[in-house]
Design an enzyme around this catalytic site. Structure first.
Site, PDB file in Angstrom:
ATOM      1  N   ASN A   9       0.998  -1.133   0.043  1.00 39.81           N
ATOM      2  CA  ASN A   9      -0.063  -0.044   0.031  1.00 39.81           C
ATOM      3  C   ASN A   9       0.889   1.236   0.046  1.00 39.81           C
ATOM      4  O   ASN A   9       1.346   1.612   0.812  1.00 39.81           O
ATOM      5  CB  ASN A   9      -0.859   0.081   1.138  1.00 39.81           C
ATOM      6  CG  ASN A   9      -1.875   1.106   1.453  1.00 39.81           C
ATOM      7  OD1 ASN A   9      -1.838   1.993   0.389  1.00 39.81           O
ATOM      8  ND2 ASN A   9      -2.458   1.437   2.449  1.00 39.81           N
ATOM      9  N   LYS A  11       0.033   4.223  -0.266  1.00 39.38           N
ATOM     10  CA  LYS A  11      -0.598   5.311   0.359  1.00 39.38           C
ATOM     11  C   LYS A  11      -0.559   6.629  -0.805  1.00 39.38           C
ATOM     12  O   LYS A  11      -0.474   6.293  -1.658  1.00 39.38           O
ATOM     13  CB  LYS A  11      -0.154   5.563   1.932  1.00 39.38           C
ATOM     14  CG  LYS A  11      -0.339   4.439   2.698  1.00 39.38           C
ATOM     15  CD  LYS A  11      -0.174   4.591   4.025  1.00 39.38           C
ATOM     16  CE  LYS A  11      -0.259   3.230   4.808  1.00 39.38           C
ATOM     17  NZ  LYS A  11      -0.092   3.299   6.181  1.00 39.38           N
ATOM     18  N   HIS A  97      -9.485   1.209   4.879  1.00 39.54           N
ATOM     19  CA  HIS A  97      -8.300   1.318   5.649  1.00 39.54           C
ATOM     20  C   HIS A  97      -8.535   2.374   6.899  1.00 39.54           C
ATOM     21  O   HIS A  97      -9.365   3.405   6.875  1.00 39.54           O
ATOM     22  CB  HIS A  97      -7.235   2.036   4.663  1.00 39.54           C
ATOM     23  CG  HIS A  97      -5.772   1.722   5.233  1.00 39.54           C
ATOM     24  ND1 HIS A  97      -5.309   2.915   6.005  1.00 39.54           N
ATOM     25  CD2 HIS A  97      -4.894   0.893   5.118  1.00 39.54           C
ATOM     26  CE1 HIS A  97      -4.067   2.536   6.601  1.00 39.54           C
ATOM     27  NE2 HIS A  97      -3.861   1.483   5.800  1.00 39.54           N
ATOM     28  N   GLU A  99      -6.715   4.658   7.728  1.00 38.32           N
ATOM     29  CA  GLU A  99      -6.593   6.170   7.640  1.00 38.32           C
ATOM     30  C   GLU A  99      -7.913   6.911   7.107  1.00 38.32           C
ATOM     31  O   GLU A  99      -8.266   7.663   7.210  1.00 38.32           O
ATOM     32  CB  GLU A  99      -5.373   6.422   6.607  1.00 38.32           C
ATOM     33  CG  GLU A  99      -4.121   6.051   7.504  1.00 38.32           C
ATOM     34  CD  GLU A  99      -2.900   5.392   6.758  1.00 38.32           C
ATOM     35  OE1 GLU A  99      -2.899   5.477   5.448  1.00 38.32           O
ATOM     36  OE2 GLU A  99      -1.992   4.900   7.377  1.00 38.32           O
ATOM     37  N   GLU A 169      -5.219  -5.046  10.565  1.00 42.02           N
ATOM     38  CA  GLU A 169      -4.193  -3.750  10.876  1.00 42.02           C
ATOM     39  C   GLU A 169      -4.312  -3.162  12.140  1.00 42.02           C
ATOM     40  O   GLU A 169      -4.980  -2.191  12.224  1.00 42.02           O
ATOM     41  CB  GLU A 169      -4.103  -2.931   9.563  1.00 42.02           C
ATOM     42  CG  GLU A 169      -3.865  -3.406   8.494  1.00 42.02           C
ATOM     43  CD  GLU A 169      -3.208  -2.480   7.523  1.00 42.02           C
ATOM     44  OE1 GLU A 169      -2.175  -2.396   6.951  1.00 42.02           O
ATOM     45  OE2 GLU A 169      -3.804  -1.365   7.377  1.00 42.02           O
ATOM     46  N   GLY A 175       2.861   2.252  10.763  1.00 44.73           N
ATOM     47  CA  GLY A 175       3.699   3.268  10.465  1.00 44.73           C
ATOM     48  C   GLY A 175       4.479   3.575  11.934  1.00 44.73           C
ATOM     49  O   GLY A 175       5.184   4.604  12.066  1.00 44.73           O
ATOM     50  N   SER A 215       3.867  -2.366  10.251  1.00 42.01           N
ATOM     51  CA  SER A 215       5.162  -2.402  10.487  1.00 42.01           C
ATOM     52  C   SER A 215       5.848  -3.623  10.171  1.00 42.01           C
ATOM     53  O   SER A 215       6.747  -3.984  10.696  1.00 42.01           O
ATOM     54  CB  SER A 215       5.470  -1.978  11.940  1.00 42.01           C
ATOM     55  OG  SER A 215       5.299  -0.531  12.335  1.00 42.01           O
TER      56      SER A 215
END
Ligand code: 13P
Length: 252
Positions: A9, A11, A97, A99, A169, A175, A215
């Site tokens: 991904n 992003k 996702h 985010e 996730e 991250g 990660s």
């Protein structure tokens, strides 16, 4: 046997030229491996260039969008439809996702509409679920995950859902460089599989592939992949470097 699926991904990173160069480099390092299904998820604006590259180079790499609208067309300013994605050779689509849930107000109901639409259009949804640090510390992980999976799959066609992917996730691992342990990830992912069985059926639960994301790197991938219920990874930062992503793909 479920075929592992590893997706990168990207992003909101990389301009089209950089995206094409990354795919080219990556293919140079992974062509010939056939055991893992590899998918890249570029930003919308990079999709035409990456699609052309994959097609002209006859690369065995899947192409995912990072989001989509559930309708085919209409007054939805700023959105992209499944039929538009299909025109550009997109095969997979990330849905829900964290985010998008966190920063763009996506709800479980919206995620469900998108999952069902993707399945109806022959796109493979990669539906993301995950708990926040606060929820984990409050002991709410199980409730949160079960709820997200149940809502996301509500009234989905189970025959079509066999081919879909779910990515677990945990938000605190995204991250941060602090991946979940393989055992913690396995515990939640086996819960996801049981929940799929309850929501759809046992056959779908057995066939659906479930990824871990957060990660993931070349050093920790094999431990995740050695778990019984973990069928792959959704990789962020490490997928932006061809060498690291190639090492992740060649984990065994
Ligand atoms: P990182 O691998 O950078 O933690 O990102 C994970 C992710 O959000 C993939 O969708």
């Amino acid at each position: 046997m479920r075929r592992p699926i590893i997706a990168g991904n990207w992003k909101m990173n990389l301009l089209p030229g950089q995206a094409v160069a990354l795919v080219d480099d990556l293919w140079g390092m992974i062509s010939g491996q056939g055991s893992v299904e590899v998918v890249v998820c570029p930003p919308f604006m990079d999709i035409p260039a990456v699609s052309e590259m994959i097609g002209s180079g006859k690369m065995d790499i899947g192409l995912a969008a990072q989001n989509m609208h559930w309708e085919e067309s209409g007054a939805f300013t700023g959105e992209v439809s499944p039929t538009m994605l299909l025109k550009f050779g997109v095969t997979h689509v990330i849905i829900g996702h964290s985010e998008r849930r966190q920063f763009f107000g996506e709800t479980d109901q919206g995620v469900n509409r998108k999952v069902r639409s993707a399945l109806e259009h022959g796109l493979v949804p990669i539906m993301c679920v995950g708990e926040t640090l606060k929820q984990r510390e409050a002991g709410d992980t199980e409730n949160v995950i079960v709820n997200q999976v149940k809502c996301g799959l509500f009234e989905a066609d189970s025959a079509r859902a066999n081919g879909m992917v779910i990515a677990y996730e945990p938000l605190w691992a995204i991250g941060t460089g602090k991946a979940a342990t393989a055992l913690d990830a396995e515990e939640v992912i086996s819960l996801v599989r049981r929940t799929v069985s309850e929501t759809l059926n046992a056959e779908t639960a057995d066939r659906i592939r479930i990824q871990y994301g957060g990660s993931v790197n070349p050093d920790n991938i094999s431990e995740f992949m050695s778990q019984q219920d973990i069928d792959g990874a959704l990789v962020g930062g490490a997928s932006l470097k061809a060498e690291d992503f190639a090492k992740i793909v060649r984990f065994s």
